[in-house]
Design a protein around this motif. Structure first.
Motif, PDB file in Angstrom:
ATOM      1  N   GLU A   1      -3.175  -2.105  -8.589  1.00 47.79           N
ATOM      2  CA  GLU A   1      -2.592  -1.997  -7.202  1.00 47.79           C
ATOM      3  C   GLU A   1      -2.466  -3.268  -6.483  1.00 47.79           C
ATOM      4  OE1 GLU A   1      -0.709   0.567  -4.629  1.00 47.79           O
ATOM      5  OE2 GLU A   1      -1.686   1.111  -6.674  1.00 47.79           O
ATOM      6  N   PHE A   2      -3.704  -4.241  -6.829  1.00 49.16           N
ATOM      7  CA  PHE A   2      -3.488  -5.633  -5.995  1.00 49.16           C
ATOM      8  C   PHE A   2      -2.314  -6.065  -6.326  1.00 49.16           C
ATOM      9  CE2 PHE A   2      -4.396  -9.979  -6.228  1.00 49.16           C
ATOM     10  CZ  PHE A   2      -4.805 -10.364  -4.890  1.00 49.16           C
ATOM     11  N   HIS A   3      -1.799  -6.223  -7.698  1.00 44.46           N
ATOM     12  CA  HIS A   3      -0.754  -6.938  -8.092  1.00 44.46           C
ATOM     13  C   HIS A   3       0.489  -6.548  -7.807  1.00 44.46           C
ATOM     14  CE1 HIS A   3      -3.277  -9.868 -10.695  1.00 44.46           C
ATOM     15  NE2 HIS A   3      -3.850  -8.898 -11.216  1.00 44.46           N
ATOM     16  N   LYS A   4       0.672  -5.190  -7.367  1.00 49.00           N
ATOM     17  CA  LYS A   4       1.847  -4.654  -6.862  1.00 49.00           C
ATOM     18  C   LYS A   4       2.090  -5.083  -5.389  1.00 49.00           C
ATOM     19  CE  LYS A   4       1.421  -0.548  -9.769  1.00 49.00           C
ATOM     20  NZ  LYS A   4       1.122   0.664  -9.366  1.00 49.00           N
ATOM     21  N   MET A   5       1.111  -5.410  -4.710  1.00 46.34           N
ATOM     22  CA  MET A   5       1.220  -5.831  -3.264  1.00 46.34           C
ATOM     23  C   MET A   5       1.721  -7.183  -2.995  1.00 46.34           C
ATOM     24  SD  MET A   5      -2.331  -4.548  -1.931  1.00 46.34           S
ATOM     25  CE  MET A   5      -2.569  -2.681  -1.918  1.00 46.34           C
ATOM     26  N   ARG A   6       2.442  -7.204  -2.163  1.00 50.85           N
ATOM     27  CA  ARG A   6       3.175  -8.526  -1.561  1.00 50.85           C
ATOM     28  C   ARG A   6       2.711  -9.088  -0.126  1.00 50.85           C
ATOM     29  NH1 ARG A   6       3.894  -9.466  -5.949  1.00 50.85           N
ATOM     30  NH2 ARG A   6       5.506  -8.244  -7.179  1.00 50.85           N
ATOM     31  N   SER A   7       1.959  -8.358   0.669  1.00 53.19           N
ATOM     32  CA  SER A   7       1.585  -8.843   2.041  1.00 53.19           C
ATOM     33  C   SER A   7       0.119  -9.553   1.714  1.00 53.19           C
ATOM     34  CB  SER A   7       1.696  -7.528   2.992  1.00 53.19           C
ATOM     35  OG  SER A   7       0.823  -8.016   3.908  1.00 53.19           O
ATOM     36  N   PHE A   8       0.091 -10.601   2.511  1.00 59.50           N
ATOM     37  CA  PHE A   8      -1.277 -11.329   2.537  1.00 59.50           C
ATOM     38  C   PHE A   8      -2.246 -10.389   2.937  1.00 59.50           C
ATOM     39  CE2 PHE A   8      -4.485 -13.603   4.627  1.00 59.50           C
ATOM     40  CZ  PHE A   8      -5.011 -14.319   3.819  1.00 59.50           C
ATOM     41  N   GLY A   9      -1.863  -9.539   4.049  1.00 64.08           N
ATOM     42  CA  GLY A   9      -2.965  -8.743   4.764  1.00 64.08           C
ATOM     43  C   GLY A   9      -3.423  -7.728   3.892  1.00 64.08           C
ATOM     44  N   ALA A  10      -2.495  -7.032   3.211  1.00 69.05           N
ATOM     45  CA  ALA A  10      -2.696  -5.939   2.298  1.00 69.05           C
ATOM     46  C   ALA A  10      -3.493  -6.481   0.767  1.00 69.05           C
ATOM     47  CB  ALA A  10      -1.321  -5.241   1.621  1.00 69.05           C
ATOM     48  N   LYS A  11      -3.189  -7.707   0.590  1.00 66.57           N
ATOM     49  CA  LYS A  11      -3.968  -8.277  -0.744  1.00 66.57           C
ATOM     50  C   LYS A  11      -5.326  -8.296   0.029  1.00 66.57           C
ATOM     51  CE  LYS A  11      -0.516 -10.153  -3.661  1.00 66.57           C
ATOM     52  NZ  LYS A  11      -0.334 -10.863  -4.590  1.00 66.57           N
ATOM     53  N   ARG A  12      -5.489  -8.877   0.972  1.00 66.65           N
ATOM     54  CA  ARG A  12      -6.916  -9.076   1.715  1.00 66.65           C
ATOM     55  C   ARG A  12      -7.679  -7.723   1.760  1.00 66.65           C
ATOM     56  NH1 ARG A  12      -9.105  -8.740   6.221  1.00 66.65           N
ATOM     57  NH2 ARG A  12      -7.186  -8.372   7.415  1.00 66.65           N
ATOM     58  N   ARG A  13      -7.127  -6.699   2.187  1.00 62.72           N
ATOM     59  CA  ARG A  13      -7.944  -5.381   2.324  1.00 62.72           C
ATOM     60  C   ARG A  13      -8.166  -4.686   0.918  1.00 62.72           C
ATOM     61  NH1 ARG A  13      -4.052  -5.303   6.335  1.00 62.72           N
ATOM     62  NH2 ARG A  13      -2.443  -3.922   5.170  1.00 62.72           N
ATOM     63  N   GLN A  14      -7.205  -5.187   0.066  1.00 61.14           N
ATOM     64  CA  GLN A  14      -7.327  -4.617  -1.463  1.00 61.14           C
ATOM     65  C   GLN A  14      -8.471  -5.276  -2.142  1.00 61.14           C
ATOM     66  OE1 GLN A  14      -5.932  -2.057  -2.342  1.00 61.14           O
ATOM     67  NE2 GLN A  14      -6.357  -1.993  -4.654  1.00 61.14           N
ATOM     68  N   LEU A  15      -8.751  -6.727  -1.691  1.00 60.39           N
ATOM     69  CA  LEU A  15      -9.830  -7.546  -2.306  1.00 60.39           C
ATOM     70  C   LEU A  15     -11.075  -6.871  -1.789  1.00 60.39           C
ATOM     71  CD1 LEU A  15      -8.550 -11.211  -2.331  1.00 60.39           C
ATOM     72  CD2 LEU A  15      -9.386  -9.571  -4.246  1.00 60.39           C
ATOM     73  N   GLN A  16     -11.101  -6.426  -0.700  1.00 63.44           N
ATOM     74  CA  GLN A  16     -12.437  -6.001  -0.021  1.00 63.44           C
ATOM     75  C   GLN A  16     -12.848  -4.621  -0.549  1.00 63.44           C
ATOM     76  OE1 GLN A  16     -11.093  -5.886   4.212  1.00 63.44           O
ATOM     77  NE2 GLN A  16     -12.331  -7.695   4.889  1.00 63.44           N
ATOM     78  N   LEU A  17     -11.456  -3.551  -0.875  1.00 64.98           N
ATOM     79  CA  LEU A  17     -11.952  -2.406  -1.484  1.00 64.98           C
ATOM     80  C   LEU A  17     -12.453  -2.649  -2.818  1.00 64.98           C
ATOM     81  CD1 LEU A  17     -11.741   0.586  -1.445  1.00 64.98           C
ATOM     82  CD2 LEU A  17      -9.139   0.344  -2.366  1.00 64.98           C
ATOM     83  N   ILE A  18     -11.745  -3.556  -3.545  1.00 64.83           N
ATOM     84  CA  ILE A  18     -12.286  -3.897  -4.839  1.00 64.83           C
ATOM     85  C   ILE A  18     -13.843  -4.616  -4.867  1.00 64.83           C
ATOM     86  CG2 ILE A  18     -12.023  -5.677  -6.910  1.00 64.83           C
ATOM     87  CD1 ILE A  18      -9.090  -5.576  -6.387  1.00 64.83           C
ATOM     88  N   GLY A  19     -13.969  -5.293  -3.656  1.00 60.50           N
ATOM     89  CA  GLY A  19     -15.561  -5.885  -3.648  1.00 60.50           C
ATOM     90  C   GLY A  19     -16.486  -4.642  -3.323  1.00 60.50           C
ATOM     91  N   LYS A  20     -15.922  -3.488  -2.633  1.00 66.38           N
ATOM     92  CA  LYS A  20     -16.645  -2.183  -2.525  1.00 66.38           C
ATOM     93  C   LYS A  20     -16.963  -1.468  -3.801  1.00 66.38           C
ATOM     94  CE  LYS A  20     -16.561   2.172  -0.151  1.00 66.38           C
ATOM     95  NZ  LYS A  20     -15.708   2.968   0.624  1.00 66.38           N
ATOM     96  N   TYR A  21     -15.888  -1.386  -4.549  1.00 66.98           N
ATOM     97  CA  TYR A  21     -16.224  -0.640  -5.949  1.00 66.98           C
ATOM     98  C   TYR A  21     -16.999  -1.530  -6.790  1.00 66.98           C
ATOM     99  CZ  TYR A  21     -12.886   2.663  -4.706  1.00 66.98           C
ATOM    100  OH  TYR A  21     -12.096   3.780  -4.156  1.00 66.98           O
ATOM    101  N   MET A  22     -17.079  -2.954  -6.652  1.00 65.37           N
ATOM    102  CA  MET A  22     -17.806  -3.890  -7.529  1.00 65.37           C
ATOM    103  C   MET A  22     -19.212  -3.818  -7.285  1.00 65.37           C
ATOM    104  SD  MET A  22     -15.791  -5.614  -9.497  1.00 65.37           S
ATOM    105  CE  MET A  22     -16.751  -7.176  -9.789  1.00 65.37           C
ATOM    106  N   ARG A  23     -19.477  -3.228  -6.016  1.00 64.92           N
ATOM    107  CA  ARG A  23     -20.974  -3.331  -5.724  1.00 64.92           C
ATOM    108  C   ARG A  23     -21.875  -2.140  -6.661  1.00 64.92           C
ATOM    109  NH1 ARG A  23     -20.005  -2.256   0.605  1.00 64.92           N
ATOM    110  NH2 ARG A  23     -18.540  -4.140   0.935  1.00 64.92           N
ATOM    111  N   SER A  24     -20.978  -1.182  -7.296  1.00 65.36           N
ATOM    112  CA  SER A  24     -21.594  -0.272  -8.026  1.00 65.36           C
ATOM    113  C   SER A  24     -22.096  -1.065  -9.502  1.00 65.36           C
ATOM    114  CB  SER A  24     -20.942   0.866  -8.346  1.00 65.36           C
ATOM    115  OG  SER A  24     -19.839   0.520  -9.001  1.00 65.36           O
TER     116      SER A  24
END
Length: 183
Positions: free
Chosen positions: A56-79
């Motif tokens: 999903e991250f690679h489909k995004m173009r907006s800087f803000g959307a990518k930043r939020r997606q990175l935070q979501l990925i980081g949240k899942y990485m905590r497991s």
């Protein structure tokens, strides 16, 4: 002089600062995962939810959307265990010394198996859980391919089998989620 330490104080887990550092480390690992190519990423045994978010991250173009997606990925990485993820990334990129040593050892073993019959006996003794019939078939096919100047398909399969025995694939353990009381 007064002693300010309390001997009765119990350890209540990592501090907020330590938890934040761990979360940032995992988010940085998630960012590094977004920079890997699909072939390299396929070598890392990540949970499906993280793989989906990376796509999903690679489909995004907006800087803000990518930043939020990175935070979501980081949240899942905590497991996941950050050290195991780091090791898996290094191994997939070929930066892990143990992986490089295993690669060379696997190549030597494969070449020895194809060249001499005695190597098979030693290989079976070292790795008793191996499918002996499959190994013999791959050796026989690899020898025929070499004799007939054909592409080394069986030789590559034999290498993969030997490599998986020498360096078993990493399994990323998902930590048990703690109950969130703030939701």
């Amino acid at each position: 002089m007064t002693d300010y330490t309390d001997d009765n104080e119990e350890y209540s887990g990592p501090s907020k600062s330590e938890l934040k550092r761990q979360a940032e480390y995992l988010q940085d690992l998630g960012k590094e995962l977004t920079e890997l190519g699909p072939e390299t990423l396929a070598k890392i045994p990540l949970p499906d939810v993280i793989l989906a978010e990376l796509q999903e991250f690679h489909k995004m173009r907006s800087f803000g959307a990518k930043r939020r997606q990175l935070q979501l990925i980081g949240k899942y990485m905590r497991s996941l265990d950050g050290n195991q993820v780091r090791l898996a990334i290094d191994r997939a990129k070929g930066n892990d010394k143990a992986a490089v040593a295993a690669l060379h050892k696997s190549e030597r073993l494969r070449d020895a198996l194809i060249a001499q019959d005695e190597a098979l006996t030693k290989f079976i003794a070292d790795f008793p859980e191996v499918d002996v019939q499959l190994v013999r078939q791959l050796i026989r096919n690899a020898r025929k391919e070499a004799q007939n100047n054909k592409p080394p398909k069986a030789s590559r399969e034999l290498y993969r089998l030997v490599h998986n025995m020498v360096l078993p694939p990493l399994i990323l353990e998902v930590k048990e989620e703690e109950e969130d009381t703030d939701e």
